[in-house]
Write a protein that holds these residues in place. Structure first.
Motif, mmCIF file in Angstrom:
data_model
loop_
_atom_site.group_PDB
_atom_site.id
_atom_site.type_symbol
_atom_site.label_atom_id
_atom_site.label_comp_id
_atom_site.label_asym_id
_atom_site.label_seq_id
_atom_site.Cartn_x
_atom_site.Cartn_y
_atom_site.Cartn_z
ATOM 1 N N LEU A 242 0.864 -1.082 -0.050
ATOM 2 C CA LEU A 242 -0.043 -0.109 -0.122
ATOM 3 C C LEU A 242 0.672 1.332 0.085
ATOM 4 C CD1 LEU A 242 -2.778 -1.139 2.585
ATOM 5 C CD2 LEU A 242 -2.892 -0.643 -0.117
ATOM 6 N N PHE A 243 2.214 1.256 0.613
ATOM 7 C CA PHE A 243 2.722 2.321 0.692
ATOM 8 C C PHE A 243 3.919 2.234 -0.036
ATOM 9 C CE2 PHE A 243 4.632 0.333 4.758
ATOM 10 C CZ PHE A 243 5.933 0.242 4.241
ATOM 11 N N ARG A 244 4.094 1.118 -0.809
ATOM 12 C CA ARG A 244 5.430 1.187 -1.640
ATOM 13 C C ARG A 244 5.325 2.389 -2.805
ATOM 14 N NH1 ARG A 244 6.858 -4.415 -4.087
ATOM 15 N NH2 ARG A 244 4.905 -4.033 -5.447
ATOM 16 N N PRO A 245 4.189 2.604 -3.448
ATOM 17 C CA PRO A 245 4.175 3.438 -4.691
ATOM 18 C C PRO A 245 4.552 4.846 -3.989
ATOM 19 C CG PRO A 245 2.124 2.197 -4.632
ATOM 20 C CD PRO A 245 2.781 1.836 -3.415
ATOM 21 N N GLN A 246 4.261 5.409 -2.693
ATOM 22 C CA GLN A 246 4.800 6.695 -2.306
ATOM 23 C C GLN A 246 6.199 6.443 -1.679
ATOM 24 O OE1 GLN A 246 2.210 7.542 1.138
ATOM 25 N NE2 GLN A 246 3.197 9.712 1.154
ATOM 26 N N LEU A 247 6.691 5.375 -1.302
ATOM 27 C CA LEU A 247 7.848 5.181 -0.809
ATOM 28 C C LEU A 247 8.759 5.381 -2.166
ATOM 29 C CD1 LEU A 247 9.698 4.311 1.450
ATOM 30 C CD2 LEU A 247 9.482 1.999 0.432
ATOM 31 N N THR A 248 8.506 4.751 -3.323
ATOM 32 C CA THR A 248 9.103 4.752 -4.670
ATOM 33 C C THR A 248 9.251 6.041 -4.952
ATOM 34 O OG1 THR A 248 8.656 2.607 -4.925
ATOM 35 C CG2 THR A 248 9.400 3.638 -6.776
ATOM 36 N N GLU A 249 8.224 6.830 -5.102
ATOM 37 C CA GLU A 249 8.183 8.270 -5.692
ATOM 38 C C GLU A 249 8.977 9.047 -4.751
ATOM 39 O OE1 GLU A 249 4.842 11.891 -6.321
ATOM 40 O OE2 GLU A 249 4.030 9.779 -5.633
ATOM 41 N N THR A 269 20.781 -8.465 -4.012
ATOM 42 C CA THR A 269 19.851 -9.264 -4.365
ATOM 43 C C THR A 269 18.877 -10.016 -3.272
ATOM 44 O OG1 THR A 269 21.544 -11.177 -4.083
ATOM 45 C CG2 THR A 269 21.397 -10.161 -6.327
ATOM 46 N N ASP A 270 19.474 -10.145 -2.096
ATOM 47 C CA ASP A 270 18.706 -10.869 -0.967
ATOM 48 C C ASP A 270 17.823 -9.923 -0.263
ATOM 49 O OD1 ASP A 270 19.908 -12.741 -1.932
ATOM 50 O OD2 ASP A 270 20.893 -13.563 -0.151
ATOM 51 N N VAL A 271 18.248 -8.400 -0.116
ATOM 52 C CA VAL A 271 17.437 -7.554 0.632
ATOM 53 C C VAL A 271 16.827 -6.552 0.012
ATOM 54 C CG1 VAL A 271 17.926 -5.882 2.686
ATOM 55 C CG2 VAL A 271 19.220 -7.920 2.497
ATOM 56 N N LEU A 272 17.667 -5.787 -1.137
ATOM 57 C CA LEU A 272 17.000 -4.678 -1.705
ATOM 58 C C LEU A 272 16.252 -4.928 -2.817
ATOM 59 C CD1 LEU A 272 20.222 -2.305 -1.549
ATOM 60 C CD2 LEU A 272 18.235 -2.751 0.122
ATOM 61 N N GLU A 273 16.595 -5.969 -3.710
ATOM 62 C CA GLU A 273 15.771 -6.141 -4.976
ATOM 63 C C GLU A 273 14.414 -6.624 -4.582
ATOM 64 O OE1 GLU A 273 16.669 -8.065 -8.883
ATOM 65 O OE2 GLU A 273 18.261 -8.760 -7.844
ATOM 66 N N PRO A 274 14.054 -7.701 -3.596
ATOM 67 C CA PRO A 274 12.753 -7.799 -3.314
ATOM 68 C C PRO A 274 11.741 -6.795 -2.936
ATOM 69 C CG PRO A 274 14.278 -9.455 -2.081
ATOM 70 C CD PRO A 274 14.935 -8.316 -2.676
ATOM 71 N N LEU A 275 12.373 -5.494 -2.644
ATOM 72 C CA LEU A 275 11.591 -4.438 -2.169
ATOM 73 C C LEU A 275 10.857 -3.842 -3.473
ATOM 74 C CD1 LEU A 275 13.875 -2.590 0.285
ATOM 75 C CD2 LEU A 275 11.760 -3.953 0.864
ATOM 76 N N ASP A 276 11.352 -4.095 -4.619
ATOM 77 C CA ASP A 276 11.058 -3.691 -5.958
ATOM 78 C C ASP A 276 10.843 -2.135 -5.980
ATOM 79 O OD1 ASP A 276 10.102 -3.942 -8.464
ATOM 80 O OD2 ASP A 276 8.204 -4.305 -7.974
ATOM 81 N N ILE A 277 11.929 -1.301 -5.221
ATOM 82 C CA ILE A 277 11.668 0.101 -5.492
ATOM 83 C C ILE A 277 12.900 0.639 -5.880
ATOM 84 C CG2 ILE A 277 10.460 0.107 -3.194
ATOM 85 C CD1 ILE A 277 13.132 0.666 -1.915
ATOM 86 N N ILE A 278 13.891 -0.144 -6.517
ATOM 87 C CA ILE A 278 15.001 0.182 -7.437
ATOM 88 C C ILE A 278 14.686 -0.314 -8.961
ATOM 89 C CG2 ILE A 278 17.482 0.116 -7.921
ATOM 90 C CD1 ILE A 278 17.981 -0.661 -4.973
ATOM 91 N N THR A 279 14.707 0.900 -9.876
ATOM 92 C CA THR A 279 14.589 0.821 -11.197
ATOM 93 C C THR A 279 15.215 -0.721 -11.730
ATOM 94 O OG1 THR A 279 16.368 2.244 -12.031
ATOM 95 C CG2 THR A 279 13.968 2.983 -11.402
ATOM 96 N N PRO A 280 14.742 -1.327 -12.652
ATOM 97 C CA PRO A 280 15.350 -2.446 -13.287
ATOM 98 C C PRO A 280 16.792 -1.908 -14.065
ATOM 99 C CG PRO A 280 13.101 -2.667 -13.700
ATOM 100 C CD PRO A 280 13.382 -1.419 -12.810
#
Length: 509
Positions: A242-249, A269-280
């Motif tokens: 729910l708050f990930r879009p605002q977090l990413t913005e 790979t194990d910690v940050l990527e799963p958050l899906d907040i860093i651009t591909p």
């Protein structure tokens, strides 16, 4: 005291005195009586307001709603008498006074405040500096040319992140700090992951307490980095989504100041990527950086047995040593997930070793490549190059530990195939070295530095490939960039020079 003995004393009697005034200055929280002639003669800004032909010219009142009365009192005292004392500049008002001096373009007063503010930035009061920076950015536009903002950002950038409370540093102050550090080619006293963690939790404070608690629990501190949690804890959390879009913005503009390539691959790979907040695209760039710079793959991939991994939970993809990094045909930013099962360590951990093929004849490399030692036959200095070619944009740092000292030691960088490992690096055009005696050498020319080093010391090399500059730290105390070493080459190797009985160890910073 009778009148006529001191001009400053006599003029001070005119301040806020209705008997000698013809205009009222209204501030945010008070007002003062003043004299138009004195104001206009001593301050160009007041002159413009009073004699500009607009309403201030005909009215006997002028308003400054953003200037506090405590600051205006200092301004008037300076305009009337030409004096300001350090006792008048208090910790809780100095930002407002500087803002007023800057607004009224009283440069001498602004410069004086900059000199005095150093008294408020002693280590005993250091914890207050983030608050000062935050307050300054409320009053001042965020220009990196502003002297006050520069000196405050410089102090905050030297503070350990774990000593800064999130409520001390406002969001604009955080953004300014990151921009300042990147613009100066500096780095905060923390790993890149610690910077990322501090920033994202700071961003979470802009959203909710629940967001803060969730990210603090999920993102381990460096002392607990071996206790990485299952990413499903957060990936499958409905509240996080729910708050990930605002977090990413909010976070995305700040990521330009964080080099995720410098974050350990396992954390990435194990910690940050799963958050899906860093651009591909940034993830791809990080893996390409690993691919270009690693001398060999991690030991877990030395076998010829293929290893399976998945992309976005699709069908398994087979990889071995030769195709460990997927080709452009099989990998695009849209379908990228982690292409690494057992991710490689930091490039610095893998590549900062000495090169046996670029080593003086009287030097030996030991301890799996991290230590170089001079033999008893090494009477004059000989060189050894690091087994890494640095040619990409970014800021690179590594430590040199002097395990055993010798008469003369030199630490720095070199470039080009023509560099001679048997000859003194400082005499060579493509060698830039810092001597244990404190001299900076290049092309047979030297410049006296500020410090020396000896056995037991740790010297850190700070190489900025964005600005092509070089600086050194001794035991974590950083010294200025060498002004004569500008526009360094685009391809560089670490290098040290030593003689018997010297022994130097290289390690990541």
């Amino acid at each position: 005291m009778a009148k006529g003995y001191s001009l400053a004393t006599d003029l001070r009697l005119l301040i806020n005195n209705p008997n000698y005034s013809d205009i009222t200055i209204v501030c945010e929280d008070g007002s003062f009586y003043a004299c138009k002639a004195i104001l206009a003669a001593r301050c160009e800004v007041f002159n413009g307001f009073i004699y500009n032909g607009m309403k201030e010219t005909y009215e006997n009142q002028i308003r400054f709603p953003e200037i506090k009365s405590i600051a205006m009192k200092i301004i008037l005292n300076y305009i009337y008498t030409g004096f300001c004392t350090a006792e008048e500049l208090k910790n809780d008002t100095i930002i407002d006074i500087y803002h007023a001096a800057d607004y009224f373009q009283l440069k001498n007063l602004s410069d004086y405040i900059i000199r005095v503010i150093g008294f408020f930035l002693k280590p005993s009061a250091e914890s207050n500096v983030p608050e000062l920076l935050s307050r300054a950015l409320v009053k001042l536009s965020p220009s990196e040319e502003n002297s006050l903002l520069q000196i405050l950002a410089e102090y905050v950038s030297s503070m350990p992140l774990n000593t800064i409370e999130y409520n001390q540093l406002s969001f604009p102050a955080l953004k300014f700090l990151l921009s300042y550090v990147r613009g100066k080619g500096k780095s905060l006293p923390a790993t890149e992951y610690e910077v990322f963690r501090f920033v994202i939790i700071h961003v979470a404070h802009q959203i909710s307490k629940d967001a803060v608690e969730m990210l603090e629990n999920y993102l381990p501190t460096m002392d607990k980095i071996d206790q990485i949690q299952d990413s499903n804890i957060i990936v499958q959390n409905t509240e996080f989504h729910l708050f990930r879009p605002q977090l990413t913005e909010i976070l995305t503009p700040l990521l330009e100041f964080i080099d995720i390539r410098r974050i350990d691959g396992k954390i990435l790979t194990d910690v940050l990527e799963p958050l899906d907040i860093i651009t591909p695209e940034k993830i791809v760039d990080a893996y390409r950086f690993y691919a270009r710079n690693h001398l060999s793959l991690p030991s877990s991939f030395t076998t010829e047995t293929p290893v399976s991994f998945k992309q976005n939970n699709l069908s398994p993809v087979t990889a071995n040593q030769n195709n460990f990094f997927p080709t452009s045909e099989t990998l695009t930013p849209d379908n990228l997930r982690s292409p690494i099962v057992n991710s490689p360590p930091l490039i610095s951990k893998l590549n900062f070793i000495w090169d046996e093929s670029a080593c003086g004849s009287d030097l030996v490399i030991e301890k799996t490549g991290s230590t170089v030692r001079a033999l008893s036959s090494c009477k004059s200095t000989e060189n050894v190059k690091g087994k890494i070619l640095i040619y990409d944009k970014g800021i690179y740092e590594w430590n040199l530990i002097v395990d055993k000292g010798c008469k003369k030691m030199y630490i720095g960088i070199c470039a080009g195939k023509s560099f001679d490992v048997e000859s003194f690096a400082g005499y060579q055009r493509n060698g830039w070295v810092f001597a244990s005696s404190g001299l900076y050498w290049n092309d047979s020319k030297f410049k006296r530095g500020e410090a020396t080093y000896a056995e037991g010391d740790k010297i850190t090399v700070h190489l900025n490939m964005n600005e092509k500059t070089l600086a050194f730290s001794i035991n974590d105390k950083r010294y200025p960039e060498i002004s004569t070493w500008r526009k360094l080459p685009s391809k560089i190797y670490p290098v040290v020079s030593l003689s018997y009985p010297g022994q130097i160890r290289i390690q990541p910073h």
